[in-house]
Write an enzyme that holds these catalytic residues in place. Structure first.
Site, PDB file in Angstrom:
ATOM      1  N   ARG A 111     -59.887  13.336  24.129  1.00  0.00           N
ATOM      2  CA  ARG A 111     -58.838  13.604  25.110  1.00  0.00           C
ATOM      3  C   ARG A 111     -59.397  13.358  26.496  1.00  0.00           C
ATOM      4  NH1 ARG A 111     -58.162  20.212  25.206  1.00  0.00           N
ATOM      5  NH2 ARG A 111     -60.349  20.669  25.562  1.00  0.00           N
ATOM      6  N   GLU A 167     -55.565  30.683  30.497  1.00  0.00           N
ATOM      7  CA  GLU A 167     -56.326  30.630  29.247  1.00  0.00           C
ATOM      8  C   GLU A 167     -57.569  31.499  29.378  1.00  0.00           C
ATOM      9  OE1 GLU A 167     -57.784  26.785  28.068  1.00  0.00           O
ATOM     10  OE2 GLU A 167     -55.926  25.789  28.596  1.00  0.00           O
ATOM     11  N   GLU A 171     -61.653  21.720  17.592  1.00  0.00           N
ATOM     12  CA  GLU A 171     -61.675  23.101  18.100  1.00  0.00           C
ATOM     13  C   GLU A 171     -61.519  24.149  16.997  1.00  0.00           C
ATOM     14  OE1 GLU A 171     -58.832  22.268  21.625  1.00  0.00           O
ATOM     15  OE2 GLU A 171     -60.632  23.181  22.472  1.00  0.00           O
ATOM     16  N   LYS A 172     -61.829  23.763  15.752  1.00  0.00           N
ATOM     17  CA  LYS A 172     -61.559  24.715  14.657  1.00  0.00           C
ATOM     18  C   LYS A 172     -62.456  25.946  14.673  1.00  0.00           C
ATOM     19  CE  LYS A 172     -63.900  21.646  11.374  1.00  0.00           C
ATOM     20  NZ  LYS A 172     -63.755  20.449  12.230  1.00  0.00           N
ATOM     21  N   PHE A 173     -63.577  25.883  15.409  1.00  0.00           N
ATOM     22  CA  PHE A 173     -64.426  27.077  15.496  1.00  0.00           C
ATOM     23  C   PHE A 173     -64.172  27.891  16.762  1.00  0.00           C
ATOM     24  CE2 PHE A 173     -67.012  24.216  12.739  1.00  0.00           C
ATOM     25  CZ  PHE A 173     -66.773  24.926  11.568  1.00  0.00           C
ATOM     26  N   TRP A 196     -67.691  25.413  22.349  1.00  0.00           N
ATOM     27  CA  TRP A 196     -68.283  24.276  23.064  1.00  0.00           C
ATOM     28  C   TRP A 196     -69.534  24.640  23.854  1.00  0.00           C
ATOM     29  CZ3 TRP A 196     -67.776  26.040  27.999  1.00  0.00           C
ATOM     30  CH2 TRP A 196     -66.674  26.871  28.267  1.00  0.00           C
ATOM     31  N   ASN A 239     -53.461  19.097  31.806  1.00  0.00           N
ATOM     32  CA  ASN A 239     -54.334  20.185  31.391  1.00  0.00           C
ATOM     33  C   ASN A 239     -55.706  20.000  32.026  1.00  0.00           C
ATOM     34  OD1 ASN A 239     -54.670  22.543  29.489  1.00  0.00           O
ATOM     35  ND2 ASN A 239     -56.417  21.278  28.903  1.00  0.00           N
ATOM     36  N   GLU A 240     -56.099  20.953  32.846  1.00  0.00           N
ATOM     37  CA  GLU A 240     -57.442  20.959  33.448  1.00  0.00           C
ATOM     38  C   GLU A 240     -57.817  19.591  34.031  1.00  0.00           C
ATOM     39  OE1 GLU A 240     -60.114  22.633  30.526  1.00  0.00           O
ATOM     40  OE2 GLU A 240     -59.506  24.659  31.092  1.00  0.00           O
TER      41      GLU A 240
END
Ligand code: GLA
Length: 678
Positions: free
Chosen positions: A112, A307, A355-357, A315, A150-151
């Site tokens: 992204r 957020e 981002e699954k963790f 990360w 986003n950001e």
């Protein structure tokens, strides 16, 4: 326009990515959102490829269904534009719109990040998708606000593509008018950089040695402006259809590439993303900096925590899980510092992808989990403290935070690689935090007269007119404390004429003849000049000061500045200006700051170790948010009613270890005549 979205209560919820899940899951989501008290979700930020399936061909069917479902369950939508993640077809069709890094790498797909911000094709595409979304959903009853992109600026801000080079040249032509002016401002006589043709002026790509710092500084300014132009294009496309507030999520104290003072002027309401730095055992101090900065750039008005995380992120090198109660402490710390929202990344933990963790409000373990139970409890907590909404944080002290100065200081070939604006700001802020003194952040150009004390931890770049503003502030009665390596250069990264720090000499009564950086691990002793038994410790940096007016408060006992002045204090007009020419250790800085407080008439509060107290003031009352970061219970002196427990605090109030109280207090307002923050 009322800049706050129509939400009943403190906004509570987070990023929601239902496009990653089958429809059946949506039903469970909305049911659990209700259980948790969620009233706002941010949707759509990464769904461009599922919305505009081919150029100009939109499929809104899933979003229509989703918004109706959310609305029927009382959950409002913060509608995101998906422009931080252009689709595969876009890059296939417009390969020239890919960003290029400083070393010439062309960015690939499958991740992204925006496309080249100067690309006309990208700009056309973002306006089209923002316009289409706004046209479709402006009147939808679920949609209460807009979340553009986003950001901005991460993961890649600077773009060295040919498109960017052309735009940079045009930007420089507007800024300088003539090549003569550009040559003078950049000092191109150095190393033979002189230009005779505009066509020869390029982006500061990797070169055999260090590239002209003035050129690089302008490129950072240009980049920030180009990215902001993209925001404005989308915002204006939305405004053609909707009068609901538009925001974009900042990363205060975590990303330094966006000049948030300028960004805040473009949004309807300020919002921020904040993630704890897990390696920092006192990461809640970094959180406080971020929250105070967010509030300050927004002019003191309530802002949105867009957020944060319920537990660990995915990360950082070591993604430490939050301990029980920590999520609530973090959330209430943001509220205490002015946020009227507690939102998370993300609602439901992702099964797939990068981002699954990452933790979520609804973790992989499901609703029968510690995290979800705490999420439900936090939803209840926020309802209990609803009356705090709209109240303000007031501060007597300002700390200067100037992105341009930070950008300049971060360039290459400075006198010591140990110089760090982040570290300096943190050192002074941390002292104020431990002394329970609430601060605003400010720019050196701001009207600072409302503050009793202005702290200048890291102001390497200082324009002459801004130095004059600081001198005037002191002359008119303010107390100023300036830390080392200050007022070294002007806006073109050129050294101020006559020696370092000359522009502040009128108030400080001192200037700097030579920088005296130390070798790694070397330390120094300083002595209080009128009390030689009293010694201070410092390291990293010393300076050879020329005192023209000031009193010498402390001098160097050893090190490269042995025998010379180290800390000075000067009476200028009706105020006082301090200069600290070295990096003091924490105890020594505490000692100096207590003398500074005395000059400023600022009263530190002595609280039990690890307790943080912030106060919000408003028509509905004065609210003391007290957070105990320590494991042991702490006794505080507060009178009022704890909105969380319902207990009355009658003088001594016991705050259990790890817990939070929000006391509507009957204590006297200590700032009756002060306006809101900058
Ligand atoms: C950022 C992004 C989110 C998510 C989180 C994870 O803040 O905006 O999309 O990736 O980081 O911490």
């Amino acid at each position: 326009m009322n800049p706050w979205p129509a939400i009943d209560g403190i906004a509570y919820g987070g990023d929601y990515n239902p496009e990653q899940w089958p429809r059946a899951t949506w039903e469970e989501d909305v049911a659990l959102m209700r259980e948790a008290g969620v009233n706002l979700v941010s949707v759509g930020m990464f769904s461009w490829g599922l919305l505009e399936v081919r150029e100009g061909i939109f499929d809104f069917s899933w979003m229509d269904e989703l918004f109706d479902l959310l609305h029927s369950h009382g959950v409002s939508v913060d509608l995101g534009t998906p422009t931080a993640s252009p689709p595969a077809w876009f890059f296939a069709q417009y390969p020239d719109a890919r960003q290029v890094t400083r070393d010439g790498t062309v960015m690939g797909f499958g991740s992204r990040g925006m496309a080249a911000h100067s690309s006309p094709e990208y700009r056309r595409a973002i306006v089209r998708v923002a316009d289409a979304l706004a046209e479709r959903y402006a009147q939808h009853p679920a949609v209460v606000m807009w979340h553009v992109h986003n950001e901005y600026g991460v993961p890649v801000g600077e773009d060295y593509s040919p498109r960017s080079a052309a735009a940079f040249r045009a930007w420089l032509q507007r800024r300088y008018g003539s090549l003569e002016a550009l040559n003078a401002a950049w000092g191109t006589a150095v190393w033979g950089q002189h230009y005779e043709e505009w066509e020869h002026v390029a982006v500061p790509a990797v070169a055999p040695s260090v590239v002209n710092p003035a050129q690089r500084l302008d490129f950072v300014r240009f980049t920030d402006e180009q990215i902001r132009e993209c925001f404005v294009l989308e915002r204006d496309a939305i405004r053609r259809h909707s009068d609901k507030p538009v925001t974009t999520n900042f990363m205060a104290n975590q990303h330094w590439g966006s000049d948030l003072w300028k960004w805040a002027a473009e949004v309807d309401l300020v919002s921020d993303d904040h993630y704890l730095v897990a390696a920092d055992p006192e990461a809640h101090i970094g959180l406080a900096i971020a929250a105070d900065l967010t509030r300050s750039v927004g002019g003191g008005k309530p802002w949105m925590l867009m957020e944060h995380s319920t537990s660990g992120v995915n990360w950082q090198p070591r993604n430490v899980a939050k301990r029980p109660g920590e999520m609530a402490r973090n959330s209430l710390a943001h509220v205490g510092r002015g946020s009227d929202a507690v939102l998370f990344f993300q609602w439901r933990a992702a099964r797939h992808g990068q981002e699954k963790f990452h933790s979520a409000m609804l973790p992989h373990a499901g609703k029968d989990s510690r995290v979800f139970r705490e999420v439900v409890e936090l939803g209840r907590t926020l309802k209990r403290i609803d009356a705090i909404r709209g109240t303000r944080v007031l501060a007597d002290v300002a700390v200067l935070w100037d992105f341009e100065s930070f950008w300049a200081q971060d360039l290459e070939w400075r006198p010591s690689e140990d110089l760090s604006h982040q570290e300096q700001v943190r050192a002074y802020y941390e002292r104020l935090w431990r002394d329970n003194i609430t601060v605003d952040f400010a720019l050196p150009s701001h009207d600072l007269s409302r503050y009793r004390l202005v702290v200048v931890p890291s102001q390497y770049l200082l324009r002459a007119e801004d130095a004059a503003n600081l001198n005037r502030y002191v002359e008119q009665g303010g107390t100023l404390v300036v830390s080392y390596f200050a007022a070294v250069v002007d806006e073109h990264d050129a050294v101020h004429p006559g020696g370092f720090m000359r522009p502040l000499e009128p108030s400080l009564g001192v200037w700097v003849e030579e920088h005296l950086p130390l070798r790694e691990d070397d330390a120094m002793t300083l002595s209080w000049t009128h009390d030689s038994h009293h010694q201070l410790s410092a390291d990293m940096w010393a300076e050879d000061l020329v005192v023209t007016d000031a009193d010498v408060v402390a001098h160097y006992v050893d090190g490269p500045g042995a025998g010379k002045p180290a800390i000075t204090r000067n009476q200028h007009g009706s105020g006082t200006a301090w200069y600290v020419s070295t990096r003091l250790d924490a105890d020594s800085l505490a000692h100096v700051m207590s003398a500074v407080y005395a000059d400023a008439g600022v009263a530190p509060a002595t609280l039990p170790e690890g307790v943080e107290v912030v106060t919000r003031h408003g028509d509905s009352g004065t609210y003391v948010v007290a957070i105990n970061h320590a494991d042991e219970a702490a006794d505080l002196t507060i009178r009022g009613n704890d909105l969380l427990s319902g207990d009355n605090a009658e003088g001594t109030f016991r705050l259990p270890g790890g817990s939070v109280a929000v006391v509507r207090t009957v204590n006297e307002d200590t700032h009756p005549d002060r306006g809101p923050g900058q």
